[in-house]
Design a protein around this motif. Structure first.
Motif, PDB file in Angstrom:
ATOM      1  N   PRO A 174      33.848  30.465  28.696  1.00 41.58           N
ATOM      2  CA  PRO A 174      33.582  31.361  30.056  1.00 41.58           C
ATOM      3  C   PRO A 174      33.846  30.597  31.482  1.00 41.58           C
ATOM      4  N   LEU A 175      33.654  29.273  31.459  1.00 39.78           N
ATOM      5  CA  LEU A 175      34.158  28.553  32.664  1.00 39.78           C
ATOM      6  C   LEU A 175      35.528  28.503  32.898  1.00 39.78           C
ATOM      7  N   MET A 176      36.261  28.173  31.703  1.00 38.05           N
ATOM      8  CA  MET A 176      37.722  28.163  31.895  1.00 38.05           C
ATOM      9  C   MET A 176      38.135  29.528  32.198  1.00 38.05           C
ATOM     10  N   LEU A 177      37.724  30.763  31.497  1.00 40.83           N
ATOM     11  CA  LEU A 177      37.973  32.024  31.805  1.00 40.83           C
ATOM     12  C   LEU A 177      37.694  32.383  33.564  1.00 40.83           C
ATOM     13  N   GLY A 178      36.592  31.970  34.101  1.00 38.77           N
ATOM     14  CA  GLY A 178      36.279  32.220  35.393  1.00 38.77           C
ATOM     15  C   GLY A 178      37.355  31.483  36.233  1.00 38.77           C
ATOM     16  N   ILE A 179      37.745  30.123  35.779  1.00 36.94           N
ATOM     17  CA  ILE A 179      38.990  29.403  36.792  1.00 36.94           C
ATOM     18  C   ILE A 179      40.290  30.183  36.708  1.00 36.94           C
ATOM     19  N   TYR A 180      40.532  30.630  35.663  1.00 38.55           N
ATOM     20  CA  TYR A 180      41.846  31.482  35.487  1.00 38.55           C
ATOM     21  C   TYR A 180      41.968  32.857  36.075  1.00 38.55           C
ATOM     22  N   VAL A 181      40.783  33.647  36.002  1.00 40.50           N
ATOM     23  CA  VAL A 181      40.581  34.958  36.553  1.00 40.50           C
ATOM     24  C   VAL A 181      40.661  34.584  38.162  1.00 40.50           C
ATOM     25  N   GLY A 182      40.005  33.635  38.642  1.00 36.87           N
ATOM     26  CA  GLY A 182      39.994  33.108  39.857  1.00 36.87           C
ATOM     27  C   GLY A 182      41.241  33.101  40.551  1.00 36.87           C
ATOM     28  N   PHE A 183      42.165  32.281  39.864  1.00 38.84           N
ATOM     29  CA  PHE A 183      43.126  31.730  40.431  1.00 38.84           C
ATOM     30  C   PHE A 183      44.531  32.659  40.270  1.00 38.84           C
ATOM     31  N   PHE A 184      44.145  33.770  39.212  1.00 30.57           N
ATOM     32  CA  PHE A 184      45.288  34.626  39.006  1.00 30.57           C
ATOM     33  C   PHE A 184      44.898  36.137  39.302  1.00 30.57           C
TER      34      PHE A 184
ATOM     35  N   VAL B 267      41.786  37.120  41.431  1.00 31.65           N
ATOM     36  CA  VAL B 267      40.984  37.006  42.636  1.00 31.65           C
ATOM     37  C   VAL B 267      42.314  36.867  43.816  1.00 31.65           C
ATOM     38  N   ILE B 268      42.911  35.928  43.569  1.00 32.91           N
ATOM     39  CA  ILE B 268      43.839  35.781  44.724  1.00 32.91           C
ATOM     40  C   ILE B 268      44.949  36.833  44.918  1.00 32.91           C
ATOM     41  N   GLU B 269      45.248  37.439  43.812  1.00 35.59           N
ATOM     42  CA  GLU B 269      46.177  38.587  43.833  1.00 35.59           C
ATOM     43  C   GLU B 269      45.633  39.851  44.418  1.00 35.59           C
ATOM     44  N   ASN B 270      44.415  39.998  43.786  1.00 37.53           N
ATOM     45  CA  ASN B 270      43.600  41.213  44.417  1.00 37.53           C
ATOM     46  C   ASN B 270      42.104  40.868  44.410  1.00 37.53           C
ATOM     47  N   PRO B 271      41.565  40.466  45.599  1.00 39.19           N
ATOM     48  CA  PRO B 271      40.074  39.934  45.378  1.00 39.19           C
ATOM     49  C   PRO B 271      39.122  40.994  45.341  1.00 39.19           C
ATOM     50  N   HIS B 272      39.478  42.399  45.638  1.00 35.24           N
ATOM     51  CA  HIS B 272      38.549  43.381  45.323  1.00 35.24           C
ATOM     52  C   HIS B 272      38.951  44.059  44.468  1.00 35.24           C
ATOM     53  N   GLY B 273      39.909  43.799  43.463  1.00 41.50           N
ATOM     54  CA  GLY B 273      40.183  44.701  42.201  1.00 41.50           C
ATOM     55  C   GLY B 273      39.168  44.802  41.404  1.00 41.50           C
ATOM     56  N   THR B 274      39.410  45.604  40.373  1.00 41.79           N
ATOM     57  CA  THR B 274      38.303  45.840  39.105  1.00 41.79           C
ATOM     58  C   THR B 274      38.078  44.328  38.388  1.00 41.79           C
ATOM     59  N   VAL B 275      39.040  43.811  38.184  1.00 38.88           N
ATOM     60  CA  VAL B 275      38.803  42.450  37.301  1.00 38.88           C
ATOM     61  C   VAL B 275      38.064  41.426  38.070  1.00 38.88           C
ATOM     62  N   SER B 276      38.637  41.181  39.373  1.00 33.82           N
ATOM     63  CA  SER B 276      37.860  40.253  40.179  1.00 33.82           C
ATOM     64  C   SER B 276      36.173  40.568  40.579  1.00 33.82           C
ATOM     65  N   THR B 277      36.054  42.059  40.660  1.00 33.46           N
ATOM     66  CA  THR B 277      34.786  42.632  40.695  1.00 33.46           C
ATOM     67  C   THR B 277      33.861  42.399  39.381  1.00 33.46           C
TER      68      THR B 277
END
Length: 432
Positions: free
Chosen positions: A340-350, A352-362
């Protein structure tokens, strides 16, 4: 008698008085700066290599346009045949050979140019060559059609878009990268803190269990109090370390701002602005963007998510430490914790940066196992307050449940010796 404060004090003091803790608290920022400096130096050193490129220009129209630069040197091999030029390049171990054949039309020529090299050439070398030849061929096409090149060149418009929000504040073009850097740094720092201090809790439990000290401690302390004391004591040490880093970082930021004399004055406009002034204004805007970030809010939420994320994962680490007899035995349980921690990092960098308010990021900023990392990465981009509140409530609700869950494993596991714990065995402990 409530022994929790004594356990917290013992764990906190044992961590803070540790020589490694003291040294790394003050050396870590310097080590980080040093690593950045070394990487920059190595990058510069790597770019200082002079690449020699041989040219065989059968047209005779391009050779004068290739000018030597700091990193690239062009050698005229046009008097040699292609095969002789290839042999010479191989013998002299040159970087490569650019071959421009003689063709009847520019359309044919543009598709026939070749670059020979032992290894695949760097894009920083190929792209300028392509641009130079494309510009030359384009100008030749214009001349053939009867266009005046001087008029065309003078007609080229240079656009420098000024970015400004609706309240009148000018921002740098690098604003998103600034937000990405601070959000990514906060998320990654939290990720590292959780792993480092979570492992400290697990090692402490394993050490006391393997030395049979735990049997003496349990005689006067409830297992739940012991687990919570270890978690709280270590978390206070982590927060103290981070607070020292924040103070040092704030001092450095203020010094940097004063050196560059950041002022809120708008960027001057007009055709008379030269490149130096433009760069100076861009640096000023960049520092203004940094100062406009909700840094205090980000630091405060870092502590909130650090406490929540740390308690969530440390309770799991404590349960793992109680369930095993050595660190080697703990490896089978570590992967489900780290995923889960590694998944959070990858989701954040790929994401959140692309779309910080998107469905995946939220969604991932609400899931308690990933929200401490992902939400911190979203905050510099602006997050509605209600999303933060919901995320924090879910996180601390999960902390309460996980603490109870881990406590049931801990109270049984700390007195189990000589038997390798399995998931099936741990499930039985929950029913005791």
């Amino acid at each position: 008698m409530n022994n929790l404060p004594l356990i917290i004090k013992r764990e906190f003091i044992s961590r803070v008085r540790n020589k490694t803790f003291i040294i790394m608290t003050f050396l870590s920022p310097l080590i980080l700066i040093g690593m950045i400096g070394v990487i920059s130096w190595l990058t510069t050193l790597n770019n200082d290599e002079i690449r020699e490129i041989a040219l065989v220009d059968e047209t005779g129209k391009f050779i004068q346009d290739f000018k030597n630069t700091e990193n690239v040197r062009y050698l005229d091999y046009s008097k040699l045949s292609l095969n002789d030029a290839k042999d010479s390049v191989v013998i002299k171990k040159l970087y490569g050979l650019l071959y421009i054949p003689l063709k009847s039309t520019n359309a044919e020529l543009s598709k026939a140019i070749q670059f020979y090299a032992e290894d695949s050439p760097n894009l920083s070398v190929i792209n300028p060559i392509e641009d130079l030849i494309a510009t030359k061929l384009t100008n030749q096409n214009f001349e053939k059609e009867g266009f005046d090149l001087t008029t065309i060149e003078n007609s080229r418009a240079k656009v420098n878009i000024q970015i400004e929000n609706f309240t009148g504040e000018k921002t740098s073009k690098m604003s998103n990268y600034v937000k990405m850097f601070f959000g990514g740094a906060a998320g990654y720092l939290l990720f590292m803190f959780i792993i480092i201090y979570g492992n400290m809790v697990m090692r402490s439990v394993i050490e006391e269990k393997s030395n049979r000290i735990i049997e003496i401690i349990i005689s006067s302390v409830k297992p739940m109090q012991l687990m919570m004391g270890k978690i709280l004591g270590t978390s206070f040490a982590g927060m103290l370390q981070f607070l020292i880093w924040v103070i040092l970082g704030g001092v450095l930021l203020l010094i940097t701002s004063s050196l560059f004399e950041v002022s809120p004055s708008p960027v001057a406009s007009g055709a008379a602005i030269d490149a130096v002034q433009s760069n100076s204004n861009e640096i000023g805007l960049l520092l203004q963007d940094i100062l406009r970030l909700p840094l205090i809010f980000l630091v405060c939420l870092f502590f909130v998510y650090f406490v929540g994320g740390y308690f969530l994962y440390s309770s799991i680490y404590a349960a793992i430490g109680a369930a095993v007899d050595s660190e080697t035995d703990s490896q089978q349980f570590m992967l489900p914790v780290l995923i889960p921690l590694m998944l959070g990092i990858y989701v954040g960098f790929f994401s959140v940066i692309e779309n910080p308010h998107g469905t995946v990021s939220t969604i991932f900023s609400m899931i308690p196992l990933t929200s401490p990392v992902v939400m911190l990465m979203r905050i510099p981009f602006g997050v509605p307050w209600y999303e933060i509140v919901i995320s924090v409530l879910i996180l601390f609700g999960s902390v309460i449940f996980m603490t109870w869950f881990a406590g049931r494993i801990y109270r049984v596991g700390i007195l189990m010796y000589g038997k390798k714990a399995s998931y099936k065995e741990i499930w039985k402990w929950l029913k005791y």
